[in-house]
Scaffold this motif. Structure first.
Motif, PDB file in Angstrom:
ATOM      1  N   VAL A 204       0.914  -1.140  -0.008  1.00 50.64           N
ATOM      2  CA  VAL A 204       0.073   0.072   0.007  1.00 50.64           C
ATOM      3  C   VAL A 204       0.701   1.147   0.143  1.00 50.64           C
ATOM      4  O   VAL A 204       2.055   1.205   0.468  1.00 50.64           O
ATOM      5  CB  VAL A 204      -1.044  -0.006   1.086  1.00 50.64           C
ATOM      6  CG1 VAL A 204      -1.923  -1.420   1.207  1.00 50.64           C
ATOM      7  CG2 VAL A 204      -0.270   0.192   2.545  1.00 50.64           C
ATOM      8  N   LEU A 205       0.265   2.230  -0.608  1.00 52.15           N
ATOM      9  CA  LEU A 205       1.023   3.680  -0.541  1.00 52.15           C
ATOM     10  C   LEU A 205       0.190   4.612   0.697  1.00 52.15           C
ATOM     11  O   LEU A 205      -1.011   4.701   0.003  1.00 52.15           O
ATOM     12  CB  LEU A 205       1.147   3.972  -2.114  1.00 52.15           C
ATOM     13  CG  LEU A 205       1.596   5.504  -2.000  1.00 52.15           C
ATOM     14  CD1 LEU A 205       2.986   5.459  -1.864  1.00 52.15           C
ATOM     15  CD2 LEU A 205       1.336   6.147  -3.513  1.00 52.15           C
ATOM     16  N   LEU A 206       0.872   5.225   1.585  1.00 55.76           N
ATOM     17  CA  LEU A 206       0.154   6.027   2.337  1.00 55.76           C
ATOM     18  C   LEU A 206       0.527   7.610   1.599  1.00 55.76           C
ATOM     19  O   LEU A 206       1.403   7.871   1.090  1.00 55.76           O
ATOM     20  CB  LEU A 206       0.771   6.041   3.778  1.00 55.76           C
ATOM     21  CG  LEU A 206       0.629   4.578   4.397  1.00 55.76           C
ATOM     22  CD1 LEU A 206       1.296   4.729   5.855  1.00 55.76           C
ATOM     23  CD2 LEU A 206      -0.731   3.949   4.473  1.00 55.76           C
ATOM     24  N   VAL A 207      -0.611   8.300   1.939  1.00 51.87           N
ATOM     25  CA  VAL A 207      -0.374   9.670   1.371  1.00 51.87           C
ATOM     26  C   VAL A 207      -0.755  10.769   2.419  1.00 51.87           C
ATOM     27  O   VAL A 207      -1.735  10.675   3.164  1.00 51.87           O
ATOM     28  CB  VAL A 207      -1.268   9.817  -0.048  1.00 51.87           C
ATOM     29  CG1 VAL A 207      -1.426  11.448  -0.289  1.00 51.87           C
ATOM     30  CG2 VAL A 207      -1.053   9.047  -1.055  1.00 51.87           C
ATOM     31  N   ASP A 208       0.115  11.807   2.614  1.00 51.42           N
ATOM     32  CA  ASP A 208      -0.060  12.942   3.342  1.00 51.42           C
ATOM     33  C   ASP A 208       0.285  14.253   2.892  1.00 51.42           C
ATOM     34  O   ASP A 208       0.989  14.153   1.546  1.00 51.42           O
ATOM     35  CB  ASP A 208       0.566  12.707   4.496  1.00 51.42           C
ATOM     36  CG  ASP A 208       0.102  13.392   5.872  1.00 51.42           C
ATOM     37  OD1 ASP A 208      -1.090  14.220   5.776  1.00 51.42           O
ATOM     38  OD2 ASP A 208       0.568  13.283   6.840  1.00 51.42           O
ATOM     39  N   ASP A 209      -0.011  15.289   3.342  1.00 56.76           N
ATOM     40  CA  ASP A 209       0.661  16.624   2.669  1.00 56.76           C
ATOM     41  C   ASP A 209       1.982  16.865   3.167  1.00 56.76           C
ATOM     42  O   ASP A 209       2.734  17.358   2.359  1.00 56.76           O
ATOM     43  CB  ASP A 209      -0.438  17.667   3.325  1.00 56.76           C
ATOM     44  CG  ASP A 209      -0.442  17.841   4.662  1.00 56.76           C
ATOM     45  OD1 ASP A 209      -0.154  16.983   5.425  1.00 56.76           O
ATOM     46  OD2 ASP A 209      -1.286  18.756   5.358  1.00 56.76           O
ATOM     47  N   ILE A 210       2.370  16.615   4.454  1.00 59.65           N
ATOM     48  CA  ILE A 210       3.563  17.128   4.909  1.00 59.65           C
ATOM     49  C   ILE A 210       4.235  15.858   5.798  1.00 59.65           C
ATOM     50  O   ILE A 210       3.535  15.530   6.641  1.00 59.65           O
ATOM     51  CB  ILE A 210       3.510  18.229   5.930  1.00 59.65           C
ATOM     52  CG1 ILE A 210       2.925  19.684   5.215  1.00 59.65           C
ATOM     53  CG2 ILE A 210       5.059  18.669   6.248  1.00 59.65           C
ATOM     54  CD1 ILE A 210       2.405  20.679   5.985  1.00 59.65           C
ATOM     55  N   TYR A 211       5.609  15.826   5.485  1.00 61.87           N
ATOM     56  CA  TYR A 211       6.276  14.696   6.234  1.00 61.87           C
ATOM     57  C   TYR A 211       7.214  15.464   6.977  1.00 61.87           C
ATOM     58  O   TYR A 211       8.091  16.138   6.613  1.00 61.87           O
ATOM     59  CB  TYR A 211       7.034  13.669   5.407  1.00 61.87           C
ATOM     60  CG  TYR A 211       7.875  12.780   6.145  1.00 61.87           C
ATOM     61  CD1 TYR A 211       6.992  11.379   6.363  1.00 61.87           C
ATOM     62  CD2 TYR A 211       9.185  12.856   6.409  1.00 61.87           C
ATOM     63  CE1 TYR A 211       7.904  10.457   7.006  1.00 61.87           C
ATOM     64  CE2 TYR A 211       9.978  11.989   7.239  1.00 61.87           C
ATOM     65  CZ  TYR A 211       9.302  10.719   7.464  1.00 61.87           C
ATOM     66  OH  TYR A 211       9.971   9.838   8.247  1.00 61.87           O
ATOM     67  N   THR A 212       7.145  15.056   8.476  1.00 63.24           N
ATOM     68  CA  THR A 212       7.974  15.756   9.354  1.00 63.24           C
ATOM     69  C   THR A 212       8.996  14.655   9.914  1.00 63.24           C
ATOM     70  O   THR A 212      10.089  14.352   9.435  1.00 63.24           O
ATOM     71  CB  THR A 212       7.587  16.477  10.342  1.00 63.24           C
ATOM     72  OG1 THR A 212       6.387  15.818  11.013  1.00 63.24           O
ATOM     73  CG2 THR A 212       6.870  17.794   9.616  1.00 63.24           C
ATOM     74  N   THR A 213       8.751  14.288  11.263  1.00 64.57           N
ATOM     75  CA  THR A 213       9.297  13.116  11.850  1.00 64.57           C
ATOM     76  C   THR A 213       8.959  11.783  11.348  1.00 64.57           C
ATOM     77  O   THR A 213       9.709  10.678  11.846  1.00 64.57           O
ATOM     78  CB  THR A 213       9.184  13.351  13.405  1.00 64.57           C
ATOM     79  OG1 THR A 213       7.916  12.841  13.801  1.00 64.57           O
ATOM     80  CG2 THR A 213       9.577  14.537  13.870  1.00 64.57           C
TER      81      THR A 213
END
Length: 244
Positions: A204-213
């Motif tokens: 699966v591919l997870l999707v978010d707007d911003i990656y931080t930690t």
């Protein structure tokens, strides 16, 4: 002939009522600017090598394999990437996308993710796309989930299902911004829920707007792996710069 005139008129009315904006600077787009304005097209900078082999954050030393954050914490996801750094014009754009009602930016950002990550996505072969869910209270405030509208466009471009309706955010967690890494993990513990009997594809591919930690991705990875997923990757619009 008559139908053609009506169609053109409809397009003109739509353009008047819903003018297209550049997703980076938010200026109105000309008819011959399909995705973003000429200035932003010439100035927009994608993430460049070398990058962290885990999260895709840019590194300032070619000899390094992992960024400082990924050296200090073992992630459950296999690998991820983002086409842009979360700063400058992109940072302002993502904030408008997230809080300013600019849901139409999703099409551009999905194309940027799929173009920038074309080789990775072809290698990973995700069978579905899962956006990071938002709590219903935040959804009501914003009117949409920015990760979900991006995931829908990515799924369309990759011709795979978008399965965001199968993951819910059951706790209205505090905003992650400003929290220490350990507090981010505690803040997200048990925040996501998948209905009993749900079985996700292996990849699966997870999707978010911003990656931080990576705390959000780790918690969501744990959740989907508990329901059948075995290889979990992520894609984000932008990644926060950090020490290498």
């Amino acid at each position: 002939m008559k139908q053609k005139k009506v169609h053109k008129g409809g397009e003109s009315i739509t353009a008047l009522l819903f003018p297209r904006h550049c997703p980076v600077c938010d200026r109105l787009l000309a008819d011959d600017e399909p995705y973003l304005c000429r200035r932003c097209a010439s100035e927009l900078v994608f993430v460049r090598e070398p990058v962290c082999m885990k999260c895709g954050r840019p590194l300032d030393r070619e000899s390094a394999e992992l960024c400082d954050a990924c050296r200090r914490r073992e992630h459950r996801f296999i690998r991820g990437f983002a086409p842009f750094l979360y700063r400058g014009a992109v940072q302002a754009s993502v904030l408008r996308f997230k809080y300013g009602g600019r849901a139409e930016y999703a099409g551009f950002y999905a194309r940027a993710i799929c173009t920038f990550g074309k080789e990775k996505l072809a290698l990973w072969k995700p069978a579905c796309v899962i956006p990071v869910p938002v709590h219903p209270l935040r959804y009501c405030t914003r009117g949409y989930n920015q990760a979900a509208v991006t995931a829908v466009e990515i799924a369309r471009l990759l011709n795979i299902p978008e399965c965001g309706n199968l993951v819910r955010r059951t706790r209205n967690t505090r905003p992650q911004k400003g929290l220490a890494p350990s507090d981010r993990r505690k803040n997200l513990s048990g925040a996501f829920h998948v209905p009993d009997g749900t079985v996700f594809p292996e990849t699966v591919l997870l999707v978010d707007d911003i990656y931080t930690t990576g705390a959000t991705m780790d918690e969501l990875t744990e959740t989907v792996m508990a329901h059948g997923a075995k290889q979990v990757y992520f894609a984000a619009i932008a990644i926060a710069p950090g020490m290498t």
